[in-house]
Design an enzyme around this catalytic site. Structure first.
Site, short mmCIF file in Angstrom:
data_model
loop_
_atom_site.label_atom_id
_atom_site.label_comp_id
_atom_site.label_asym_id
_atom_site.label_seq_id
_atom_site.Cartn_x
_atom_site.Cartn_y
_atom_site.Cartn_z
N SER A 46 -33.44 17.53 4.13
CA SER A 46 -34.26 18.10 5.21
C SER A 46 -35.52 17.27 5.44
O SER A 46 -36.24 16.89 4.51
CB SER A 46 -34.67 19.53 4.86
OG SER A 46 -35.58 20.01 5.83
N LYS A 59 -28.85 30.96 8.41
CA LYS A 59 -29.47 31.36 9.68
C LYS A 59 -29.04 32.75 10.17
O LYS A 59 -29.85 33.50 10.70
CB LYS A 59 -29.18 30.33 10.77
CG LYS A 59 -29.95 29.03 10.60
CD LYS A 59 -29.65 28.07 11.74
CE LYS A 59 -30.68 26.96 11.74
NZ LYS A 59 -30.54 26.08 12.92
N ASP A 113 -34.86 26.64 17.96
CA ASP A 113 -34.02 25.44 18.19
C ASP A 113 -33.93 25.09 19.68
O ASP A 113 -34.02 23.93 20.06
CB ASP A 113 -32.62 25.66 17.62
CG ASP A 113 -32.59 25.61 16.10
OD1 ASP A 113 -33.44 24.92 15.51
OD2 ASP A 113 -31.72 26.27 15.50
N ALA A 117 -19.23 23.64 20.75
CA ALA A 117 -19.50 25.08 20.78
C ALA A 117 -19.84 25.62 19.40
O ALA A 117 -19.58 26.78 19.10
CB ALA A 117 -18.30 25.82 21.37
N GLY A 142 -22.80 26.15 16.11
CA GLY A 142 -24.08 26.85 16.04
C GLY A 142 -25.17 26.12 16.80
O GLY A 142 -25.99 26.74 17.48
N THR A 167 -11.70 22.99 20.58
CA THR A 167 -11.03 24.28 20.40
C THR A 167 -11.53 25.22 21.49
O THR A 167 -12.62 25.78 21.39
CB THR A 167 -11.36 24.84 19.00
OG1 THR A 167 -11.17 23.80 18.03
CG2 THR A 167 -10.49 26.04 18.66
N TYR A 217 -30.00 14.37 15.02
CA TYR A 217 -30.58 13.05 14.87
C TYR A 217 -29.77 12.20 13.91
O TYR A 217 -29.38 12.65 12.84
CB TYR A 217 -32.02 13.16 14.35
CG TYR A 217 -32.59 11.80 14.10
CD1 TYR A 217 -32.79 10.92 15.15
CD2 TYR A 217 -32.87 11.36 12.82
CE1 TYR A 217 -33.27 9.65 14.94
CE2 TYR A 217 -33.36 10.09 12.60
CZ TYR A 217 -33.56 9.24 13.66
OH TYR A 217 -34.02 7.98 13.44
N GLY A 219 -31.87 12.86 19.41
CA GLY A 219 -32.10 14.23 18.95
C GLY A 219 -33.28 14.38 17.99
O GLY A 219 -33.58 15.50 17.55
#
Ligand code: ATR
Length: 276
Positions: free
Chosen positions: A18, A69, A106, A133, A135, A158, A223, A244
């Site tokens: 992180s 999350k 986000d 599609a 999170g 998908t 990123y 990103g």
């Protein structure tokens, strides 16, 4: 000296990669604020206990990342409208009166990064095509719709996952066929890659991107050091590209302000501090 300084951190597993501690650490030093921000490696089974303990240890809040999350959202005492729409939280404030207050920044980070890098972009500029599609895509899609994008085309390998996303949180979205990606890209003012294709360690970028042209803005939401194959391909076709990295920096702003009392800036000094 007071007995406590405000503490915050990022809770996730794994957490070693992180960049958030560098972001907040830079801002604390730069503004000369008392406080600390630490990585908190917490496994899924331990999350609830950790969340209950943190306020008693002097924590004023936390960021939450994979895989917590959704659980953070469920356990919160209060939730912002955005967190509620997404069913997921990334920013928590531990309020002495209200308890755990959950937000999701986000989408804010995505829009702020886009506006900073491409000030000419506005929601009415034309259709937006989102690839993916998962999170990460969910937050971006809701933020784009709330910004006022009139046409949002969603494609996912998908299809059922794209349809479920539409039905759950974004009925305004048009789900298109992955095999017909060319048509979905034609005439798009903005194309967002929210898949893991072309990410470090991810699968190859296999989509035909030739419909992307000079009028398009192309952006990746995750990123990766160096340009991703998606952004390289878009650039080669004359598109303006936005990486990103700024999304990660901008999504951190609301939490920092609430925990440490100062609205922080995203600038080159921050970028150097985080990447260095
Ligand atoms: P996140 O939550 O970070 O977005 P995710 O839920 O694993 O991560 O989603 C990854 C996205 O990349 C999904 O849209 C996934 O498509 P599927 O829903 O069909 O799995 C997409 N993706 C991953 N590998 C892919 C590949 N080889 N080709 C096309 N899409 C891919």
């Amino acid at each position: 000296m007071s007995d406590t300084v405000p503490l915050a951190g990022v809770i996730g597993w794994p957490i070693g990669h992180s960049l958030s501690p560098k972001v907040h650490g830079h801002w604390l030093a730069r503004y000369g604020l008392a406080g600390a921000y630490v990585p908190l490696g917490v496994r899924e089974a331990d999350f609830e206990g950790a969340l209950a303990a943190l306020p008693n240890l002097g924590f004023v809040g936390a960021n939450v990342t994979m895989p917590h999350k959704e659980r953070a959202f469920v356990l919160a005492d209060e939730r912002s409208a955005m967190a509620t729409r997404l069913g997921a939280a990334n920013t928590l404030v531990f309020d002495p009166d209200k308890g755990v207050v959950a937000d999701n920044t986000d989408g804010f980070g995505f829009i702020e990064n886009l506006r900073e890098a491409q000030p000419g972009w506005h929601a009415g500029a034309g259709p937006v095509t989102v690839l993916g599609a998962g999170g990460a895509a969910r937050a971006v899609i809701v933020a784009l719709l709330e910004a006022g994008v009139p046409e949002l085309r969603l494609l996912n390998r998908t299809a059922s996952r794209a349809e479920a996303l539409r039905d759950e949180i974004a009925p305004e979205v048009t789900v298109l066929d992955w095999a017909g990606a060319e048509d979905a890209l034609a005439g798009a003012a903005l194309v967002v890659n929210a898949t893991s294709m072309g990410m470090a360690g991810g699968p190859e970028m296999t989509l035909d991107l030739h419909e992307i042209g000079p009028g398009t803005i192309a952006t990746d939401i995750v990123y990766a050091r160096g340009e991703t194959p998606f952004l390289s391909a878009a650039k080669a076709r004359g598109a303006r590209v936005v990486d990103g990295f700024g999304m990660l920096l901008h999504q951190a702003r609301p939490g920092f302000e609430r925990w440490f009392g100062r609205a922080p800036e995203v600038d080159d000094a921050l970028r150097r501090a985080v990447l260095g």
